[in-house]
Scaffold this motif. Structure first.
Motif, PDB file in Angstrom:
ATOM      1  N   LEU A  17       0.867  -1.179   0.000  1.00 45.39           N
ATOM      2  CA  LEU A  17       0.000   0.000   0.000  1.00 45.39           C
ATOM      3  C   LEU A  17       0.905   1.231   0.000  1.00 45.39           C
ATOM      4  O   LEU A  17       1.621   1.484   0.973  1.00 45.39           O
ATOM      5  N   LEU A  18       0.882   1.972  -1.100  1.00 46.74           N
ATOM      6  CA  LEU A  18       1.763   3.131  -1.238  1.00 46.74           C
ATOM      7  C   LEU A  18       1.158   4.358  -0.563  1.00 46.74           C
ATOM      8  O   LEU A  18       0.059   4.789  -0.908  1.00 46.74           O
ATOM      9  N   ALA A  19       1.897   4.925   0.385  1.00 43.30           N
ATOM     10  CA  ALA A  19       1.497   6.152   1.061  1.00 43.30           C
ATOM     11  C   ALA A  19       2.504   7.252   0.736  1.00 43.30           C
ATOM     12  O   ALA A  19       3.588   7.007   0.218  1.00 43.30           O
ATOM     13  N   PHE A  20       2.143   8.483   1.059  1.00 39.68           N
ATOM     14  CA  PHE A  20       2.982   9.653   0.782  1.00 39.68           C
ATOM     15  C   PHE A  20       2.525  10.764   1.723  1.00 39.68           C
ATOM     16  O   PHE A  20       1.444  10.667   2.328  1.00 39.68           O
ATOM     17  N   LEU A  26      -7.827   7.010   5.462  1.00 41.99           N
ATOM     18  CA  LEU A  26      -8.764   5.913   5.222  1.00 41.99           C
ATOM     19  C   LEU A  26      -8.465   5.176   3.915  1.00 41.99           C
ATOM     20  O   LEU A  26      -8.815   4.008   3.774  1.00 41.99           O
ATOM     21  N   ASP A  27      -7.826   5.856   2.977  1.00 38.49           N
ATOM     22  CA  ASP A  27      -7.425   5.185   1.743  1.00 38.49           C
ATOM     23  C   ASP A  27      -6.415   4.082   2.018  1.00 38.49           C
ATOM     24  O   ASP A  27      -6.300   3.121   1.254  1.00 38.49           O
ATOM     25  N   VAL A  86      -2.266   2.016  -4.658  1.00 36.16           N
ATOM     26  CA  VAL A  86      -1.856   3.407  -4.500  1.00 36.16           C
ATOM     27  C   VAL A  86      -3.000   4.167  -3.837  1.00 36.16           C
ATOM     28  O   VAL A  86      -4.111   4.223  -4.374  1.00 36.16           O
ATOM     29  N   ALA A  87      -2.735   4.735  -2.686  1.00 35.96           N
ATOM     30  CA  ALA A  87      -3.747   5.518  -1.975  1.00 35.96           C
ATOM     31  C   ALA A  87      -3.871   6.903  -2.599  1.00 35.96           C
ATOM     32  O   ALA A  87      -3.081   7.300  -3.458  1.00 35.96           O
ATOM     33  N   THR A 120      -8.267   9.370  -5.250  1.00 35.16           N
ATOM     34  CA  THR A 120      -7.449  10.150  -6.176  1.00 35.16           C
ATOM     35  C   THR A 120      -6.107   9.500  -6.483  1.00 35.16           C
ATOM     36  O   THR A 120      -5.324  10.043  -7.261  1.00 35.16           O
ATOM     37  N   GLY A 121      -5.845   8.342  -5.898  1.00 37.19           N
ATOM     38  CA  GLY A 121      -4.638   7.603  -6.261  1.00 37.19           C
ATOM     39  C   GLY A 121      -4.590   7.265  -7.737  1.00 37.19           C
ATOM     40  O   GLY A 121      -3.509   6.986  -8.286  1.00 37.19           O
TER      41      GLY A 121
END
Length: 327
Positions: A17-20, A26-27, A86-87, A120-121
């Motif tokens: 799960l890609l975060a940034f 919640l995504d 991708v979140a 919006t990922g």
């Protein structure tokens, strides 16, 4: 990976799960909890999923809500991967502007058995080019912008999630849970996915056939046409021609058309079609009425007219829609 995802692999299915920075929390946590609960319910000698939150720098990632997430650094391209997710979130534009991250997403998505986005990922997936030529969903407020910026992506404004080949994309925020449940169902079967949904107290498939929001909600404006919308809903099988609507609103046809489009973002004709399709969807799911009677009751005039409306708005015929989402 085996061709049939329900065949138990020799290792847990690796999910990244890609975060940034400024990710929508919640995504990330919605899908994460679905996979974690699937591990608990599926049982077995090993977990079904090995789940990792990853980010470009690793370590702490501050979400848009201010809550921090601990992430692993981006894995190298040769490491095992089943599913990349991708979140989305307010930080997606900065993430999509990072060429190194975009390149990583492109290579990682092409390596994975499947790849997905939440909300919006889809912007980051589209920027990487892996959605070219494919159908995709995103948050309702971004659909028009995504279609404009990425004309090779076939944006679908209505569904909660869209599956096109290896690409899975979902609508806004909590729709990531719907998408993750669909992935679990593909991997482990409906029984496990339903058990996960029940444990999390969510629907395996939302009532209303996965629509992001109701047509009436989409038509909300500054109040100018609230009364008219109520009247339309009570008279779907009647005369809803432009002259009749203009008279009901107390305007000339030209003035009504202009003000209605300005207030709702839709032409009167498209709004009427959307409201009729929504009413027909409810009848198809909640009754055993023949399709022809549903068409008449909702004001379509003919079964063929309703069929064209369903194909245009839902990419499915009324019969296909009932077969897929009906009880």
């Amino acid at each position: 990976m085996p061709n049939d995802p329900r065949i138990q692999p020799k290792q847990p299915r690796a999910v990244e799960l890609l975060a940034f920075p400024q990710v929508q929390i919640l995504d990330v946590t919605g899908p994460l909890q679905v996979f974690a609960t699937a591990n608990d319910i599926a049982g077995g000698t090993m977990p079904a999923y090995a789940i990792h939150v990853v980010s470009q720098a690793g370590g702490a990632v501050t979400s848009s809500s201010g809550i921090g997430l601990l992430a692993h650094p981006l894995p190298p391209h040769g490491s095992a991967l089943d599913t990349l997710i991708v979140a989305g979130g307010p930080g997606i534009e900065a993430a999509a502007a990072d060429e190194a991250l975009v390149d990583w997403v492109r290579l990682r998505a092409n390596q994975a058995r499947r790849f997905a986005s939440v909300c919006t990922g889809a912007v980051l997936l589209a920027t990487s080019g892996v959605l070219d030529g494919r159908r995709a969903a995103t948050h309702w407020s971004l659909c028009a912008e995504l279609a404009r910026r990425f004309p090779s992506v076939r944006v679908q404004p209505d569904p909660i999630f869209v599956h096109d080949g290896p690409a899975w994309t979902s609508a806004g925020v909590t729709a990531g849970i719907d998408l993750a449940l669909a992935l679990v169902e593909e991997d482990l079967g409906r029984t496990v996915a339903l058990a996960v949904a029940r444990y999390l107290v969510v629907f395996l498939k939302r009532p209303g056939g996965q629509a992001q929001f109701s047509a009436a909600l989409a038509l909300q404006d500054d109040g100018r046409f609230d009364a008219l919308h109520g009247w339309i809903g009570a008279n779907l099988s009647g005369d809803l021609s432009l002259p009749r609507l203009a008279r009901q609103a107390g305007m000339s046809e030209r003035s009504f058309s202009r003000h209605f489009l300005e207030a709702t973002g839709q032409t009167p004709a498209r709004a009427i079609e959307t409201l009729r399709v929504e009413a027909a969807r409810s009848l198809l799911l909640d009754s055993q009425l023949p399709v022809k009677r549903v068409a008449r009751r909702c004001g379509f005039g003919s079964e063929e007219t309703m069929r064209r409306g369903f194909l245009r708005l839902l990419a499915a015929t009324p019969q296909e829609y009932r077969a897929r989402f009906g009880s």
